[in-house]
Design a protein around this motif. Structure first.
Motif, mmCIF file in Angstrom:
data_model
loop_
_atom_site.group_PDB
_atom_site.id
_atom_site.type_symbol
_atom_site.label_atom_id
_atom_site.label_comp_id
_atom_site.label_asym_id
_atom_site.label_seq_id
_atom_site.Cartn_x
_atom_site.Cartn_y
_atom_site.Cartn_z
ATOM 1 N N UNK A 1 0.809 -1.222 0.000
ATOM 2 C CA UNK A 1 0.000 0.000 0.000
ATOM 3 C C UNK A 1 0.843 1.273 0.000
ATOM 4 N N UNK A 2 2.157 1.159 0.110
ATOM 5 C CA UNK A 2 3.019 2.314 -0.056
ATOM 6 C C UNK A 2 3.077 3.244 1.136
ATOM 7 N N UNK A 3 3.831 4.341 0.940
ATOM 8 C CA UNK A 3 4.023 5.374 1.970
ATOM 9 C C UNK A 3 4.072 6.711 1.244
ATOM 10 N N UNK A 4 2.926 7.386 1.192
ATOM 11 C CA UNK A 4 2.836 8.619 0.393
ATOM 12 C C UNK A 4 3.064 9.882 1.210
ATOM 13 N N UNK A 5 3.451 9.747 2.443
ATOM 14 C CA UNK A 5 3.796 10.924 3.249
ATOM 15 C C UNK A 5 4.937 11.681 2.581
ATOM 16 N N UNK A 6 4.941 12.998 2.686
ATOM 17 C CA UNK A 6 6.009 13.846 2.162
ATOM 18 C C UNK A 6 6.080 13.864 0.640
ATOM 19 N N UNK A 7 4.962 13.695 -0.036
ATOM 20 C CA UNK A 7 4.942 14.054 -1.445
ATOM 21 C C UNK A 7 5.174 15.552 -1.561
ATOM 22 N N UNK A 8 5.829 15.991 -2.620
ATOM 23 C CA UNK A 8 6.128 17.418 -2.791
ATOM 24 C C UNK A 8 4.872 18.278 -2.699
ATOM 25 N N UNK A 9 3.759 17.746 -3.191
ATOM 26 C CA UNK A 9 2.524 18.525 -3.269
ATOM 27 C C UNK A 9 2.055 19.017 -1.907
ATOM 28 N N UNK A 10 2.235 18.218 -0.862
ATOM 29 C CA UNK A 10 1.718 18.605 0.452
ATOM 30 C C UNK A 10 2.371 19.871 0.977
ATOM 31 N N UNK A 11 3.598 20.113 0.560
ATOM 32 C CA UNK A 11 4.313 21.292 1.046
ATOM 33 C C UNK A 11 3.720 22.593 0.520
ATOM 34 N N UNK A 12 2.866 22.517 -0.495
ATOM 35 C CA UNK A 12 2.386 23.733 -1.153
ATOM 36 C C UNK A 12 1.033 24.232 -0.633
ATOM 37 N N UNK A 13 0.510 23.625 0.418
ATOM 38 C CA UNK A 13 -0.797 24.055 0.935
ATOM 39 C C UNK A 13 -0.822 25.508 1.432
ATOM 40 N N UNK A 14 0.303 26.127 1.832
ATOM 41 C CA UNK A 14 0.225 27.555 2.165
ATOM 42 C C UNK A 14 -0.097 28.451 0.974
ATOM 43 N N UNK A 15 0.091 27.973 -0.264
ATOM 44 C CA UNK A 15 -0.236 28.762 -1.463
ATOM 45 C C UNK A 15 -1.361 28.036 -2.207
#
Length: 631
Positions: free
Chosen positions: A188-202
């Motif tokens: 089932x993988x480990x999708x934590x810390x995909x680059x996309x999550x870092x962009x929620x402030x914008x």
């Protein structure tokens, strides 16, 4: 001494029309750069780790993700050989994940070491496949070609613009492809810390998630990193990089315009929804699974908190209790206990108290609890009979507001590997035993079965008792994700299709997400990171999300991904919070079709990797033929 020094310098060949006549002869030493030394590479990778760490919650420095991968690209460009590139890529991943999944140490130390070493492999693959691409760019930019010490020479593209555009487009494909594979395989993988999550402030730059999903955001972030690396390779000169700059600016402008448009049209698509009450108990947990409080105290706390909150907000339509707070309340468990002449007093009491709350306040309740399919008597001591539970699941129980009856249940589908199940029990028993040894105490006793069906719950709009089952057009509809399931984008879209295949529906089948979670085992940074992950599920499906989490962060997220400070319960505090939510009538491309950018980039990663191997073999054959002719 001379031999040692020669190993520290790579051979060079100057290419292009202006190359001197004798430039092709090997043996000339290249300029020795800081990044060519092992400690130079290590320092750069540490800088990258710091930048990427700052990009995520709780630091929220989104801009740092725009340059956080540049050190890895630069290091990869100065490696001699594919295996060395893979090693440095692996080390970069190990450094980053060591700095950012430390909160798993509260569960298992050896398991964290194994996980970090494994996660580094995805970065290693990306770096190994990237190496020929990025070396092409450095050759085109400097007119100098680094030759492999192995004698295997890659064909270099002397056209700087072509090489730069190739890196600009290929690097995001490679990175997103590795990111998608990491989030899905294995186990089932480990999708934590995909680059996309870092962009929620914008958030304006995140709205394309309703088209391309989270990996669409990761793609343009990786593209910015590639452009920044190009400037370094080009000696910080703008000359020759006009086209790459225009491409990146064009992508960002398009992404921004789309985000502004989605924000502007939102108001006309909003509809009033239910009022939801969240309960955050803040019960400490241990890595053995102990709740930190007896079950009767958990029942007392939740009932008392809900009673008090409902007196303040009698208009609440739905109350939500967090994951695994209640005992096994399913009929199968009760029947199995009865067959042994036993009864579960905690389960009976919990159902009775919840039903009374539902009838008293005309409020439906979604309650996180355990599930057991059957039991076996293991102790016949009449004073304290003990049973062994089998067919265990992690479930959400739904009680109706009009009658207080237990109407339905959702069983968690996406189980956390090594947390909720251990693989290889039947296929490789010896490996299974080793994995058990790496886990927390009593890990073997806490193995769960996965659910298999999507579940859409109907929340009646009418507060009066119903004479017949509520019709869908007279109810709000919601789906549930349990714990880390809110990190599974495709699973959430599948829920909104009612469990149907891609493209199977014209309109989403539910109105909002209820996430119940229990992050009580983890510390500090994990809680805001989990909230950040949930943000993108709202954007992808244009639905609000409500979260009830044991130790936090509980709160409300709207269909644009926005949350307000007054609509969250901070981590590590107990409390309740009620708010009305606004529903969004828009059905997104992502809901209908799910994630396609991620699998497409994974395919691209594989194709580029195979292409590299083919080119390398051709180069070897050509070199062998040339040497034979010269001889």
């Amino acid at each position: 001494m001379g031999r040692r020094k020669s190993k520290e310098h790579a051979d060079i060949r100057q290419v292009g029309p202006d190359a001197p006549a004798d430039a092709a002869s090997p043996g000339t030493r290249s300029p020795r750069l800081f990044v060519d030394r092992w400690y130079g590479k290590l320092i750069l990778l540490l800088v990258g780790t710091i930048l990427l760490t700052l990009a995520y919650a709780p630091f929220y420095q989104f801009w740092a993700a725009w340059i956080g991968l540049v050190p890895l690209i630069v290091v990869t460009s100065r490696t001699k050989g594919t295996w060395r590139a893979a090693f440095w890529g692996w080390l970069a991943g190990v450094l980053f994940f060591s700095a950012n999944v430390w909160w798993l140490l509260t569960i298992t130390g050896p398991g964290v070491i194994a996980l970090v070493f494994w996660l580094g492999i995805y970065w290693a693959v990306a770096a190994a496949v990237l190496r020929p691409i990025v070396r092409t760019v450095t050759t085109a930019a400097t007119g100098i070609e680094l030759a492999d010490t192995t004698g295997d020479h890659e064909a270099m593209e002397p056209n700087g613009t072509v090489a730069s555009l190739r890196l600009l487009l290929v690097f995001p494909v490679l990175w997103v492809g590795a990111e998608w594979v990491r989030g899905n395989w294995p186990f089932y993988g480990f999708s934590w810390f995909n680059l996309s999550y870092s962009q929620t402030p914008v958030l304006h730059l995140c709205q394309i998630a309703d088209l391309l999903g989270e990996h669409g955001i990761s793609f343009w972030v990786a593209m910015i990193n590639a452009l920044a690396a190009l400037f370094i390779f080009n000696g910080w000169r703008f000359r020759g990089l006009l086209r790459p700059v225009l491409v990146v600016c064009g992508v960002l402008v398009a992404v921004g315009i789309y985000g502004v448009w989605r924000f502007a049209q939102t108001e006309s698509h909003l509809l009033p929804g239910p009022t939801v009450l969240l309960v955050q108990p803040n019960i400490p947990q241990s890595n053995s699974g102990d709740k930190g409080a007896p079950m009767e105290d958990l029942i007392d706390f939740h009932v008392a908190q809900t009673n008090a909150a409902m007196k303040e907000r009698p208009d609440a339509d739905l109350a939500v209790w967090s994951e695994t707070m209640m005992p096994e309340m399913n009929a199968e468990f009760a029947a199995s206990m009865a067959s042994l002449g036993l009864a579960s007093r905690d389960a009976e009491r919990a159902k009775r108290e919840i039903a009374q709350l539902a009838r008293r306040y005309k409020v439906s309740l979604l309650v996180g609890g355990s599930f057991a399919g059957r039991v076996k008597l293991v102790s016949t001591d009449p004073r304290m009979p003990m049973v062994e539970k089998a067919g265990r699941r992690n479930s959400a129980y739904y009680f109706l507001r009009d009658t207080g009856e237990l109407a339905d249940r959702f069983d968690k589908i996406h189980l956390v590997p090594f947390g909720e199940y251990i693989p290889f029990e039947e296929s490789f028993p010896w490996l299974y035993r080793q994995l058990i040894a790496l886990g927390p105490p009593n890990m073997e006793d806490y193995q769960l079965d996965r659910g298999e069906r999507a579940k859409i719950f109907l929340l009646p709009k009418d507060r009066q008792p119903a004479t017949q089952p509520v019709a869908a057009d007279k109810a709000w509809r919601f789906v549930t994700s349990i714990c880390f399931e809110d990190a599974d984008a495709d699973l959430n879209a599948w829920h909104f299709r009612g469990g149907g295949g891609r493209g199977s529906v014209d309109a989403k089948q539910a109105d909002f997400i209820v996430n119940i979670s229990n992050d009580g085992w983890f510390k500090l940074t994990m809680m805001p990171q989990h909230f950040q992950v949930a943000t993108l599920r709202s954007i992808e499906n244009r639905v609000p999300t409500v979260r009830s989490v044991n130790t936090g962060i509980s709160g409300f997220i709207d269909s644009l991904g926005r949350s307000r400070n007054d609509l969250v319960i901070p981590a590590n505090t107990e409390g309740t919070l009620a708010s009305s939510i606004m529903l969004d009538s828009r059905t997104t491309f992502f809901t209908r079709w799910g994630n396609w950018i991620g699998p497409g980039c994974a395919l691209g990663l594989g194709l580029v990797g195979v292409g590299n191997v083919v080119k390398r073999r051709r180069a070897r054959r050509a070199g062998a033929a040339s040497n034979g002719g010269a001889a």
